[in-house]
Each structure stands twice: as structure tokens, then as C-alpha cells.
Write an enzyme that holds these catalytic residues in place. Structure first.
Site, PDB file in Angstrom:
ATOM      1  N   THR A 187       0.830  -1.213   0.000  1.00 20.94           N
ATOM      2  CA  THR A 187       0.000   0.000   0.000  1.00 20.94           C
ATOM      3  C   THR A 187       0.852   1.246   0.000  1.00 20.94           C
ATOM      4  O   THR A 187       1.896   1.274   0.653  1.00 20.94           O
ATOM      5  CB  THR A 187      -0.866   0.043   1.286  1.00 20.94           C
ATOM      6  OG1 THR A 187      -1.699  -1.098   1.297  1.00 20.94           O
ATOM      7  CG2 THR A 187      -1.720   1.292   1.356  1.00 20.94           C
ATOM      8  N   ARG A 205     -11.720 -10.262  -2.069  1.00 22.78           N
ATOM      9  CA  ARG A 205     -11.357  -9.630  -0.787  1.00 22.78           C
ATOM     10  C   ARG A 205     -11.061  -8.134  -0.985  1.00 22.78           C
ATOM     11  O   ARG A 205     -10.369  -7.735  -1.914  1.00 22.78           O
ATOM     12  CB  ARG A 205     -10.124 -10.330  -0.210  1.00 22.78           C
ATOM     13  CG  ARG A 205      -9.660  -9.779   1.138  1.00 22.78           C
ATOM     14  CD  ARG A 205      -8.530  -8.793   1.006  1.00 22.78           C
ATOM     15  NE  ARG A 205      -7.966  -8.403   2.298  1.00 22.78           N
ATOM     16  CZ  ARG A 205      -7.118  -7.416   2.483  1.00 22.78           C
ATOM     17  NH1 ARG A 205      -6.713  -6.701   1.459  1.00 22.78           N
ATOM     18  NH2 ARG A 205      -6.644  -7.127   3.671  1.00 22.78           N
ATOM     19  N   VAL A 206     -11.595  -7.333  -0.096  1.00 26.86           N
ATOM     20  CA  VAL A 206     -11.308  -5.902  -0.100  1.00 26.86           C
ATOM     21  C   VAL A 206     -10.749  -5.545   1.271  1.00 26.86           C
ATOM     22  O   VAL A 206     -11.270  -5.987   2.295  1.00 26.86           O
ATOM     23  CB  VAL A 206     -12.591  -5.082  -0.381  1.00 26.86           C
ATOM     24  CG1 VAL A 206     -12.361  -3.600  -0.160  1.00 26.86           C
ATOM     25  CG2 VAL A 206     -13.069  -5.334  -1.816  1.00 26.86           C
ATOM     26  N   GLY A 207      -9.685  -4.772   1.281  1.00 24.42           N
ATOM     27  CA  GLY A 207      -9.059  -4.414   2.551  1.00 24.42           C
ATOM     28  C   GLY A 207      -9.553  -3.075   3.074  1.00 24.42           C
ATOM     29  O   GLY A 207     -10.644  -2.604   2.738  1.00 24.42           O
ATOM     30  N   THR A 241      -1.686   1.424   6.915  1.00 27.25           N
ATOM     31  CA  THR A 241      -1.173   0.342   6.080  1.00 27.25           C
ATOM     32  C   THR A 241      -1.004  -0.887   6.983  1.00 27.25           C
ATOM     33  O   THR A 241      -0.955  -0.770   8.205  1.00 27.25           O
ATOM     34  CB  THR A 241       0.155   0.730   5.387  1.00 27.25           C
ATOM     35  OG1 THR A 241       0.597  -0.363   4.575  1.00 27.25           O
ATOM     36  CG2 THR A 241       1.236   1.082   6.369  1.00 27.25           C
ATOM     37  N   GLY A 242      -0.949  -2.041   6.346  1.00 28.20           N
ATOM     38  CA  GLY A 242      -0.827  -3.277   7.130  1.00 28.20           C
ATOM     39  C   GLY A 242      -2.082  -4.120   7.010  1.00 28.20           C
ATOM     40  O   GLY A 242      -2.825  -4.000   6.033  1.00 28.20           O
ATOM     41  N   GLY A 258      -5.327  -5.136   6.718  1.00 22.39           N
ATOM     42  CA  GLY A 258      -6.525  -4.346   6.500  1.00 22.39           C
ATOM     43  C   GLY A 258      -7.706  -4.758   7.346  1.00 22.39           C
ATOM     44  O   GLY A 258      -8.466  -3.903   7.825  1.00 22.39           O
TER      45      GLY A 258
HETATM   46  N1  ASP Z   1      -3.786  -2.456   4.100  1.00 22.42           N
HETATM   47  C1  ASP Z   1      -3.668  -3.204   2.881  1.00 22.42           C
HETATM   48  C2  ASP Z   1      -4.787  -4.196   2.805  1.00 22.42           C
HETATM   49  O1  ASP Z   1      -5.087  -4.822   3.793  1.00 22.42           O
HETATM   50  C3  ASP Z   1      -2.367  -3.916   2.718  1.00 22.42           C
HETATM   51  C4  ASP Z   1      -1.096  -3.239   3.149  1.00 22.42           C
HETATM   52  O2  ASP Z   1      -1.086  -2.096   3.571  1.00 22.42           O
HETATM   53  O3  ASP Z   1      -0.044  -3.867   3.056  1.00 22.42           O
HETATM   54  O4  ASP Z   1      -5.306  -4.389   1.730  1.00 22.42           O
END
Ligand code: ASP
Length: 337
Positions: free
Chosen positions: A197, A225-227, A248-249, A251
Site C-alpha cells: 500500500t 477480498r477488499v481491505g 497500512t498493514g 486491512g
Molecule cells: N492495508 C492493505 C490491505 O489490507 C495492505 C497493506 O497495507 O499492506 O489491503
């Protein structure tokens, strides 16, 4: 009740009682700033800065900034990224401006710049979010073109590797252990975190805030899938009276706790951006308990005065801060566990 403590808290943010009841953007004299997630933020900030240094709007800056990352094939954002478990790259993005206008797309395929489509949703539809086929049709109606099908070379290799072991079990915990990148960002051999992200927030010379967030989501996710990234209040939130934040991370966990909205509300109560991110992270830790070790989540935030901060769950998250042509640096975020 508006007491002295509240006044002091607000003063520390540069907001007075008048500001609290209805902040009017200043028209001149603000020092613009743009911040964005991870090291890819350095290049993205450069593009955003070109807009900001010419007294452009924060909204244009955050759109143009993250487009750089969406175009970069070597990155985990945009069409060059890892696919879902069926082999398709699906993209999520959101954008929000100083008037609380917002737009988002999710589960979008074969469009190079989902952030631009998100902005069109915001400006040219009565809706906030379009998904999947409908989002793609809308993009085409707005003049976007379909990119060719297929994966980038790197993504193809990664996908083949993943397929070798994939048991296609929809039980998250089992799969997590076997293929960490399927649901949780995994640690890379150099100790950093695999991530997908870019999120960016900016303050312009007119004193207005905007934010953007764009992602391919997590590699090898379930199809559909949607984050958090396209969900306003989870992956991105802007309140022009207070500040702007992106996440970020993992989701799913950011959604669970209304991540960026929480950060903004903490800032509204008087917390500085870094403290607000930390408080929000503590809330996440409480929810996740011992499972928190399996994931990474990070927030970055900017307030109305141009003060910024960040916090992450585990060591290894950094963000890029830009306040000038030669002032664009990476900052290692503090972490909770
Ligand atoms: N937050 C994003 C998601 O879950 C992924 C990411 O930030 O690495 O889609």
C-alpha cells in the site's frame, strides 16, 4: 463543557475555541508538507511536492503522488503487484479532500491508476464507492483504458511459487502459518515487512488537507477480498478542522477498529499526531492480544499545523516526510511490541 484543559489541548494543536467550533482554512502563509507510507513514499512525495511548491491543492498533490507508485512495476502497488489466489491483480483505492468529499474503488481490475478513478467517483457520481465490474465500467466511461491481462514477471514468479504449496484452504489461521503473505504481511529476510500500500496525506499552502490511499491488497488474498484502503474511516480519513491519517498493514484489523477515523478523533481531543497514532495502536493491541505478533499495522497522521507523526505495531515501518525539494526523508516509526 469547554474548560481550560480542553483549551490548552486545542492550543497545542493551534486550534482555539473559534477553531474548534468551525475552522476556516487560512488563505496564505502555510508551510506545505506531504507525508506517505513506506520507502516508496520518497518518490511519491517528490511528485506531490511539485504540486505543493507551486501552491497547488493538496488533493492534486496526493493524487499525483501515489500515481508514481501505482506506475512502478517493481512495487507492491498497482498492476505490477502480486495477484489474488486465482491469479488476478485487483486494486483498491480511496481519496478524500478538505470538504469531506470522498471517492473509492475496490476490486478493480486492469486499470492502471485506481486513484484517478476514485477521484472521478468522488467528483462525477453521487456515490462514494464503486466496486468490481461496475467500477471498471465506470472507469471506461470516464476515458480510462483497459490494460492487458496478465501478471508482471515478478508477480508471475511469486504466484507460481505460492501455487506450489497452496492448499486453498479458506481457514485464515491455517493458511497464515503455511503462507504468511496470504493474509498477514510477512517479514522479509532483511527484517522489513512485505507491504502492498501507499497512503499519503498533505497540507497545502492554503491550509487545506487531503489524503489518498492505493493498494493491490494483500498478495494471494481470496478473490473478492477488499481491505481497509478504499474504506473511508479505515484506511483513510481527512477532517479539515483537525488532520488527516492513512493506514497500512493488515486491512481486516484496521477496519475492525475504524483505524484512521479513530486517529483523527484522538487528534480532535488534543493528541499530537504521533500520540494519536500510538493511542489507536494500543487499542488495536488490546483487541488482538497475543495475535498482534502475527500482523503489522501502521498509521501516519498530519495535523492542521503541519505536525506529523506515526506509530506501528511492530518494528520495521517507515514513512517519508517532505517539506521541500531537498527535504524528503524517511523516518523510522516507533512501535508498540
Ligand atoms: N492495508 C492493505 C490491505 O489490507 C495492505 C497493506 O497495507 O499492506 O489491503
Amino acid at each position: 463543557m469547554f474548560n481550560r484543559r480542553k483549551f490548552l489541548q486545542l492550543s497545542s494543536l493551534g486550534l482555539t475555541a473559534a477553531g474548534f467550533s468551525g475552522f476556516r482554512p487560512k488563505t496564505a502563509g502555510n508551510q506545505p508538507i506531504v507525508i506517505s507510507t513506506w520507502d516508496a513514499g520518497i518518490d511519491a512525495n517528490k511528485a506531490a511536492w511539485k504540486v505543493l511548491r507551486n501552491k497547488g491543492r493538496a488533493l492534486d498533490a496526493v493524487e499525483q503522488g501515489v500515481m508514481v507508485t501505482e506506475s512502478s512495476q517493481g512495487c507492491c502497488v498497482g498492476l505490477g503487484a502480486n495477484p489474488d489466489r486465482d491469479g488476478y491483480v485487483t486494486l483498491d483505492a480511496s481519496i478524500m479532500d478538505e470538504f469531506a468529499n470522498c471517492g473509492a474503488v475496490a476490486f478493480l481490475e486492469r486499470i492502471k491508476h485506481p486513484i484517478q478513478v476514485a477521484r472521478k467517483v468522488m467528483e462525477n457520481t453521487p456515490h462514494v464507492m464503486l466496486v468490481g465490474e461496475g467500477a471498471q465500467q465506470f472507469a471506461l466511461s470516464q476515458g480510462f483504458v483497459l490494460e492487458k491481462e496478465g501478471l508482471s514477471k515478478d508477480a508471475e514468479t511469486e504466484y507460481k511459487k505460492w501455487l506450489e504449496k497452496s492448499e486453498y484452504k479458506p481457514v485464515i489461521n491455517i493458511e497464515n502459518k503455511k503462507h504468511q503473505t496470504a493474509f498477514a504481511p510477512a517479514r522479509l529476510s532483511d527484517g522489513s515487512w512485505n507491504h502492498d500500500t501507499i497512503g499519503m496525506v498533505a497540507l497545502d499552502a492554503a491550509g487545506n488537507l487531503s489524503g489518498s490511499c492505493t493498494t493491490s491488497g494483500q498478495g494471494f488474498k481470496m478473490r473478492g477480498r477488499v481491505g481497509d484502503s478504499p474504506i473511508i474511516g479505515a484506511g483513510l480519513f481527512v477532517d479539515n478542522e483537525v488532520g488527516a491519517a492513512v493506514a497500512t498493514g493488515q486491512g481486516e484489523d484496521v477496519i475492525r477498529m475504524g483505524g484512521t477515523h479513530t486517529v483523527i478523533e484522538l487528534m480532535r481531543q488534543g493528541y499530537a499526531p504521533g500520540q494519536a497514532c500510538k493511542k489507536a495502536m494500543e487499542r488495536l493491541l488490546k483487541i488482538k492480544g497475543s495475535k498482534a505478533k502475527e500482523i503489522q499495522v501502521a498509521f501516519i497522521a498530519l495535523n492542521k499545523n503541519g505536525e506529523h507523526g506515526a506509530y506501528c505495531l511492530q518494528k520495521g515501518f517507515n514513512y517519508a516526510v517532505c517539506t521541500g525539494d531537498d527535504q524528503n526523508t524517511l523516518i523510522e516509526a516507533k512501535y508498540l511490541i
